[in-house]
Write a protein that holds these residues in place. Structure first.
Motif, mmCIF file in Angstrom:
data_model
loop_
_atom_site.group_PDB
_atom_site.id
_atom_site.type_symbol
_atom_site.label_atom_id
_atom_site.label_comp_id
_atom_site.label_asym_id
_atom_site.label_seq_id
_atom_site.Cartn_x
_atom_site.Cartn_y
_atom_site.Cartn_z
ATOM 1 N N PRO A 54 53.071 59.563 54.992
ATOM 2 C CA PRO A 54 51.700 59.382 54.471
ATOM 3 C C PRO A 54 50.765 59.890 55.616
ATOM 4 N N CYS A 72 46.643 64.333 50.641
ATOM 5 C CA CYS A 72 47.740 64.070 51.256
ATOM 6 C C CYS A 72 49.078 64.284 50.174
ATOM 7 N N ASP A 75 51.434 61.086 49.889
ATOM 8 C CA ASP A 75 51.176 60.087 48.919
ATOM 9 C C ASP A 75 50.396 60.463 47.625
#
Length: 195
Positions: A54, A72, A75
């Motif tokens: 993450p 991102c 995630d």
């Protein structure tokens, strides 16, 4: 066929076309509502396969990157890019169609696994998110990575059109383009740039 018969056939075709156009539809979409909306593809399986970490989300980071929302790749959440770069770091801009980017990503990944390495963040540009996840999984690259779908980061940093390109983030939040080498081909080159 006489002219009168031809006109009768044309009139019949127009009546049938009009009836089809006005006929009630079984769907909930009213006539003329436009094409059906498309849902975003489920990237969960690709994310799992890529196994990316993450993204960090701490306050601070380079001022020029504050408030720039990116996705991102680890995630799928939105992150403020500056928050993903809390201190010294190396930021690498790449695309799935860029041939030298593929080799450079592997070098940067190998460097990032060394003790004492500065954080490396990969910024996917000019490519689809799913294609980026697929390529990273194929290459075995596990760098923290974000997707700049709207090109907001490239615009803010004024990234040149050629890829790959890397920037060194200083302790003070400054961004310095890495001019030499233009493409990292060894971990030693990365070490030499980041110090």
């Amino acid at each position: 066929m006489s002219a009168g018969l031809r006109w009768a056939v044309v009139a019949l075709v127009l009546v049938v076309a009009g009836a089809v156009a006005l006929w009630p539809r079984a769907s909930d979409d009213p006539v003329g509502a436009g094409p059906p909306s498309r849902t975003a593809p489920d990237l969960g399986p690709l994310r799992d396969r890529a196994g990316l970490p993450p993204c960090a989300g701490e306050p601070g980071g380079p001022e020029v990157l504050r408030g720039l929302a990116v996705t991102c790749l680890g995630d799928g959440g939105q992150v403020d890019l500056a928050g993903a770069l809390p201190g010294r770091a190396l930021v690498n801009f790449w695309a799935t169609w860029c041939v030298p980017c593929k080799e450079e990503l592997k070098v940067l990944d190998a460097y990032s696994r060394e003790p004492g390495a500065v954080p490396v963040l990969a910024v996917l540009v000019a490519s689809k998110e799913g294609d980026g996840l697929e390529l990273l999984a194929k290459l075995g690259v596990r760098l923290p990575a974000v997707h700049d779908a709207a090109d907001v980061v490239r615009g803010a940093v004024r990234v040149p059109p050629t890829l790959p390109v890397s920037y060194l983030v200083g302790e003070d939040g400054s961004l310095t383009e890495v001019a030499e080498p233009t493409v990292f081909t060894s971990v030693e080159q990365v070490r030499g740039v980041v110090g």
